[in-house]
Design a protein around this motif. Structure first.
Motif: not given
Length: 818
Positions: A130-133, A107-109, A100-104
């Motif tokens: 890689l990090i956001f897979s 952006k924050r990370f 569950p990775l939202s665009a917001e």
């Protein structure tokens, strides 16, 4: 009095009961079962009884509902299920879900990383992928110097701090002690930048080896709460911390504690099995005999001219040698009858020192290497060592009787102890399996062959039964003995208190052949395997792959109930590796599972990431290394580029020379004196010892410096993996000049290699030598020098990595022959 109820085990289809109040006449007679099932039934039953193991659920059911209810609770199996596949059946190892990775959130990370990490540590677009897979499975192709470790650390931080995933639902797997230590240090440091106090103990529990993850699973089985790993004998951690123990899966050395168990089992089996004793006697006879030499060999032709002269001095030479052995306390030897019989060599008489009792095999004492090489007989022109070399050559070429040549005192002592029946002496001789580079003590050779077979996901006895050898080949006897010994060893180890088990047996118990065993595990033991991140995945073995697949399948089978009340849901797998750096095939690993990742780990969705930026090497080093492996099977689309500070380094081609130790040393010292870090890589220990004499100025300077300031490393090609230096010096070619009949056979049994290839292991090894050269070259930041032996014209080009060097390319400077 209320009866005590203990768990019954069904192991390999045999119920193993202990402290039973009634006989179980209805069981299948163990004599009708295969040997391993009988063995497992016997030893596990005995071990559980001895340990008085109890299973609480069995006790309560038995007390409440009777004996039959209690005895049905615990089922441990070691067999392959034979259910038929169903067309269209979902064979995925994962649920169809997304992180569950939202665009917001992304952006924050990214903003937090930009604020807290220095500019040079900011992830590249590929690293952010890689990090956001967000898919259940992710394959990361990361070449040398790709910065994968920092990316994995940020991935863990994202899961923990931004998604709230519990750390006990994750495991990061590394292969070596040093890589684990470095990763833990980096993890703690990065978490601290987010004001997160990650305790070292928690980090150590998160970053593990495969071996430390399997041990708790086995210890959860009734009767095995105190089980020890054979590989850890002699290196035990304090009670309760064994699971933290580091283990190098590629370390073949055996220690005294392990040898004690091997030798005790050997002694017991020798007394109990006439067939084993007969085979060992035949192997000893084969192994100790002086190997014949072709009379046309150049050494023979040179020495045959002095046959008569050598015979004239032989009796005096025998006296001198015998005196040396007597002074060393190594002669006479019990089991060898002293005698001075003679051998006719081309009409001249030579002498032996004794005869192996009960045989017609003669024994000759050699010149121990520990004695002075300059030692001479009074009035002799040659040293005793040289005189003895002449005699050995003549006997090898022209003696037609069985002859044992004892090279040194230690060899004789081992043989004497073995002949005397010493319970902890072992067989007392070395054996060389065809295709191996050197002979090894017989039991070491057993362990090495068995480990290779088991690493391929095979069982030793069925694998041996499926082998075939030419008539008269002693390897046939070796593997028959191995089959007898290995089943006896597993029984012997389990019969210890506490019981002992090899890591391979542990993985097999929870592999795809035995899914029922995984169903016995509590959620808490499976949960750390839910979100796996595995580094150096190209070095994984078929045995490990089977365990991973079985574990992921069991996690999916349990469903949402396993994750009730927790943020971390479902399961995911991220494997990071580089098929060009797969260099442990000789131990049973294979890059196949990384190259065929989506086939190996079927998933509803998969992400592939290509990390092509190399932050270590200047571009010409990269290009040269990639040229060396261009002919090997590989993942398509790989082409690295120098990035970051490495992109600004001046180019310099990889320079290739004919082997010249003094020249290598001179150039190395020049780089060292310029203040650069240097690395000398070698293939054999003898090469390092040879170079030490040429590198004395640097070695002396290094001893005066604190460890952190030292700039010279001397390593084997294999052990240099993951390290780097400004200038790298490679001594020796990467070669595969042999053929392994046994490994080719078990490779085919394991389904490795291409269809129709009768020598799949040999083929894999010829590819691997190119990859080993790639690994060595990519240790270099600025300069790489390679000193190789001249080609002898006998080896095929594919058998030497240096044959891939192309002096026409700008990234090579081939100076051989100059």
């Amino acid at each position: 009095m209320r009866p005590t109820w203990s768990a019954d085990w069904i192991y390999n289809g045999v119920t193993v009961a202990h402290e039973q109040p009634q006989p179980l006449a209805e069981l299948t007679p163990t004599a009708q079962l295969p040997w391993f099932r009988r063995l497992a039934a016997r030893v596990l039953g005995r071990g559980l009884t001895r340990l008085k193991a109890q299973h609480g659920e069995s006790w309560h059911l038995g007390h409440a509902q009777g004996y039959e209810a209690g005895r049905q609770v615990l089922v441990i199996r070691d067999w392959r299920p034979d259910e038929a596949g169903v067309p269209g059946q979902d064979d995925n190892l994962f649920d169809d879900w997304r992180l569950p990775l939202s665009a917001e959130l992304k952006k924050r990370f990214k903003a937090d990383v930009a604020q807290r990490l220095p500019a040079e540590a900011q992830p590249s677009p590929a690293q952010w992928k890689l990090i956001f897979s967000d898919t259940p499975s992710t394959c990361v192709v990361a070449g040398a110097g790709a910065g994968k470790s920092t990316s994995l650390v940020l991935r863990i931080l994202l899961l923990r701090q931004y998604l709230g995933y519990e750390l006990d639902a994750m495991t990061v797997v590394t292969f070596t002690r040093e890589s684990r230590k470095d990763f833990i240090k980096r993890l703690v440091q990065v978490f601290a930048l987010w004001q997160l106090d990650l305790q070292p103990a928690v980090a150590r529990d998160l970053v593990r080896t495969f071996h430390s993850r399997i041990l708790p699973l086995v210890r959860s089985l009734p009767g095995f709460s105190r089980v020890c790993a054979f590989e850890a004998l002699g290196n035990q951690m304090p009670a309760g911390r064994e699971a933290e123990a580091d283990s190098n899966p590629f370390d073949l050395r055996l220690n005294d504690a392990q040898r004690l168990q091997l030798n005790q089992c050997y002694s017991q089996l020798l007394a109990q099995s006439p067939r084993f004793a007969e085979i060992v006697a035949n192997l000893r006879h084969e192994a100790l005999q002086l190997k014949p030499l072709d009379p046309d060999h150049p050494d023979v032709q040179k020495r045959v001219q002095v046959t008569q002269l050598a015979a004239q001095r032989d009796e005096e030479l025998c006296d001198v040698i015998e005196d040396l052995w007597f002074a060393a306390g190594a002669w006479p030897i019990k089991g060898i009858e002293p005698c001075r019989e003679t051998i006719q060599i081309r009409g001249s008489r030579f002498h032996v020192h004794g005869r192996l009792e009960g045989t017609d095999t003669w024994v000759v004492l050699g010149f121990d290497p520990a004695e002075s090489a300059q030692y001479q007989r009074p009035g002799a022109k040659l040293a005793v060592r040289a005189e003895w070399a002449v005699k050995r050559t003549l006997l090898q070429a022209f003696c037609d009787k069985p002859l044992i040549w004892l090279d040194n005192y230690a060899m004789a002592q081992r043989l004497a102890a073995s002949l005397a029946g010493d319970a902890v002496a072992g067989p007392g001789f070395e054996y060389k399996v065809k295709g191996e580079l050197a002979a090894a003590p017989l039991l070491d050779a057993f362990v090495g062959a068995a480990n290779f077979i088991e690493n391929l996901g095979l069982e030793v006895n069925p694998a041996v039964a499926a082998m075939s050898f030419p008539t008269g080949d002693p390897d046939a006897l070796f593997f028959e003995a191995l089959a007898l010994y290995w089943r006896a060893l597993e029984a012997h180890l389990l019969d210890q208190s506490p019981p002992v088990m090899t890591y391979n047996r542990m993985f097999a118990l929870f592999g795809e052949n035995n899914p029922e065993n995984l169903q016995l595990l509590p959620d808490a033991l499976l949960r750390p395997l839910a979100h796996l991140m595995i580094d150096e995945f190209q070095d994984v073995s078929p045995q490990i792959v089977s365990w991973l697949r079985a574990s992921l399948r069991e996690i999916r089978r349990r469903g949402p109930m396993m994750h009730t009340g927790r943020q971390a849901q479902h399961a995911s797998l991220m494997c990071v590796g580089d098929d060009w750096q797969s260099i442990y095939g000789w131990r049973g690993s294979s890059p196949k599972y990384f190259m065929e990742f989506t086939k190996t780990f079927p998933s509803p969705a998969n992400t592939r990431v290509m990390l092509v930026d190399n932050y270590r090497c200047q571009q010409q080093v990269i290009d040269a290394a990639e040229h060396l492996v261009k002919g090997t099977p590989a993942i398509a689309g790989k082409k690295a580029r120098a990035s970051g500070p490495a992109a600004e380094l001046p180019g310099a081609p990889v320079r290739v020379f004919e082997r010249d130790e003094p020249a290598l040393a001179q150039t190395l010292i020049e780089h060292y004196q310029r203040g650069e870090s240097v690395m000398m890589l070698y293939r054999k220990g003898s090469d390092k010892r040879l170079m030490d004499a040429h590198l004395q100025p640097v070695l002396q300077a290094e001893t005066q410096l604190p460890a952190a300031q030292r700039r010279l490393r001397q390593l084997t090609y294999h052990s240099a993996k993951g390290l780097q230096a400004d200038a790298v010096f490679m001594l020796g070619d990467c070669q595969y000049l042999t053929s392994s009949p046994f490994k080719n056979q078990v490779y085919r049994q394991a389904g490795l290699g291409k269809a129709g290839d009768t020598q799949p292991f040999d083929t894999a090894q010829r590819d691997e030598i190119q990859r080993l050269a790639y690994v060595a070259v990519t240790r270099a930041i600025r300069h790489c020098y390679w000193y190789v032996e001249p080609a002898n014209g006998e080896a095929a080009p594919t058998s030497r990595a240096s044959c891939q060097v192309d002096g026409r390319q700008p990234f090579f400077e081939d100076l051989r022959g100059h």
